[in-house]
Design an enzyme around this catalytic site. Structure first.
Site, PDB file in Angstrom:
ATOM      1  N   ARG A 235       0.848  -1.190   0.000  1.00  0.00           N
ATOM      2  CA  ARG A 235       0.000   0.000   0.000  1.00  0.00           C
ATOM      3  C   ARG A 235       0.880   1.235   0.000  1.00  0.00           C
ATOM      4  NH1 ARG A 235      -3.522  -2.530  -1.786  1.00  0.00           N
ATOM      5  NH2 ARG A 235      -5.586  -2.940  -0.910  1.00  0.00           N
ATOM      6  N   GLU A 264      -4.056   7.418  -4.716  1.00  0.00           N
ATOM      7  CA  GLU A 264      -4.316   6.985  -6.099  1.00  0.00           C
ATOM      8  C   GLU A 264      -5.610   7.612  -6.609  1.00  0.00           C
ATOM      9  OE1 GLU A 264      -4.302   2.720  -5.935  1.00  0.00           O
ATOM     10  OE2 GLU A 264      -2.270   2.648  -5.181  1.00  0.00           O
ATOM     11  N   HIS A 282      -1.067   0.442 -10.044  1.00  0.00           N
ATOM     12  CA  HIS A 282      -1.726  -0.525  -9.150  1.00  0.00           C
ATOM     13  C   HIS A 282      -2.280  -1.723  -9.941  1.00  0.00           C
ATOM     14  CE1 HIS A 282      -3.926  -0.927  -5.025  1.00  0.00           C
ATOM     15  NE2 HIS A 282      -3.615  -2.104  -5.521  1.00  0.00           N
TER      16      HIS A 282
HETATM   17  C1  DGY Z   1      -5.723  -5.871  -3.141  1.00  0.00           C
HETATM   18  O1  DGY Z   1      -6.306  -6.907  -3.428  1.00  0.00           O
HETATM   19  O2  DGY Z   1      -5.737  -5.390  -2.000  1.00  0.00           O
HETATM   20  C2  DGY Z   1      -5.022  -5.169  -4.261  1.00  0.00           C
HETATM   21  O3  DGY Z   1      -4.258  -4.108  -3.844  1.00  0.00           O
HETATM   22  C3  DGY Z   1      -6.022  -4.720  -5.309  1.00  0.00           C
HETATM   23  O4  DGY Z   1      -5.907  -5.584  -6.364  1.00  0.00           O
END
Ligand code: DGY
Length: 308
Positions: A235, A264, A282
């Site tokens: 993250r 984002e 992402h």
């Molecule tokens: C998640 O699954 O948390 C990813 O960051 C999004 O695909």
């Protein structure tokens, strides 16, 4: 009635259509609570993504008909789980099925950053490649180097397996030490300072949220060996961007590969101006296989929650 906030992969949408009456919002970009609140009459289930912030205020305002919120993600930090529990709303997410895809992307970013792949492609596309030369565009190899994994959950463990195949040594920092069967020879660190000073590459594979907020700050960056390379597919909030940008500018951090960002789809301007950072939008779980499996798992969770 199932409310779906974003466009789903076709196979997932087809199954959702077979199993539910649908209200599709097909939102793009930033989320606002009114997107849901203006559309949730008669809704029993909501399918959302990490960009859709279900905080305590939004959850309190949902109608009583809502029984389950499923997120198309393994990450859950965008949903206030206590607020949902207080209202008896179940939460489900999509672990496991995106593990390989996300580990692959961490590995790809690590190699791209180490071999300066983004910069090389920009040189070539700009018509600036002078031709093959022994000193042109030298990067760093990964074999024999130490990979440090921050967050040794499923994705971290999958990445560790891939890195071993590249003859890297694996160290990891985790809340708890793993049993030897999962550790597979990786070296556990119970504190940050020694972990950071032992590694050549740092891959962040931890979840977001308050516990990891700005974990990688000025002080921890300073502990890394000069020339370290950093990858983040966890993250964006885990990194203090101003600190990393300064370390990339000074060369203390040789390169970085980032797939996730705190706000984002906004990217800090400092990254855009740097050649030694690979930036991706992402896409850690963005394979057809993983995205279909995530959608199916979310639908399984919704079915189970509504049947309970
Ligand atoms: C998640 O699954 O948390 C990813 O960051 C999004 O695909």
């Amino acid at each position: 009635m199932l409310l779906i906030t974003r466009e789903m992969p076709p196979a997932v949408l087809a199954r959702a259509q077979r199993e539910h009456q649908l209200r599709e919002l097909r939102l793009t970009g930033r989320f606002a609570p009114h997107h849901v609140l203006n559309n949730c009459e008669g809704v029993t289930a909501i399918l959302c993504i990490p960009a859709d912030i279900f905080d305590a205020a939004l959850i309190a305002a949902l109608p009583d008909s809502v029984k389950v919120i499923a997120t198309f993600s393994v990450g859950l930090e965008h949903i206030d789980r206590d607020a949902a529990a207080a209202r008896g709303i179940k939460i489900c997410h999509t672990p496991d099925v995106l593990t390989t895809a996300t580990a692959e992307l961490s590995l790809m970013l690590m190699l791209m950053a180490a071999r300066r792949a983004g910069e090389g492609e920009r040189i070539l596309r700009a018509g600036l490649w002078p031709g093959l030369a022994p000193t042109f565009h030298l990067g760093r190899g990964v074999a024999g180097k130490v990979l440090g994994i921050f967050g040794m959950g499923r994705i971290g463990q999958a990445l560790a397996g891939m890195a071993r195949g590249l003859n890297m040594q694996v160290h990891y920092r985790n809340r708890q030490r793993l049993p030897p069967t999962l550790e597979q020879g990786a070296i556990y660190h119970g504190e940050d300072a020694r972990f950071l000073s032992a590694i050549d590459f740092l891959s962040i594979n931890a979840p977001g949220g308050a516990e990891t907020f700005h974990w990688l700050n000025h002080a921890r960056l300073a502990r890394l060996k000069p020339g370290a390379i950093i990858v983040n597919t966890g993250r964006g909030t885990i990194i203090d961007d101003a600190a990393l940008i300064a370390a990339l500018r000074s060369g203390h951090v040789a390169a970085a590969g980032l797939d996730v960002f705190a706000h984002e789809p906004k990217i800090p301007a400092g990254y855009l101006a740097l050649e030694n950072v690979v930036l991706l939008p992402h896409i850690g779980s963005a394979t057809i296989e993983a995205r279909n499996a995530m959608g199916f798992l979310a639908l399984d969770g919704i079915k189970a929650a509504l049947a309970a």
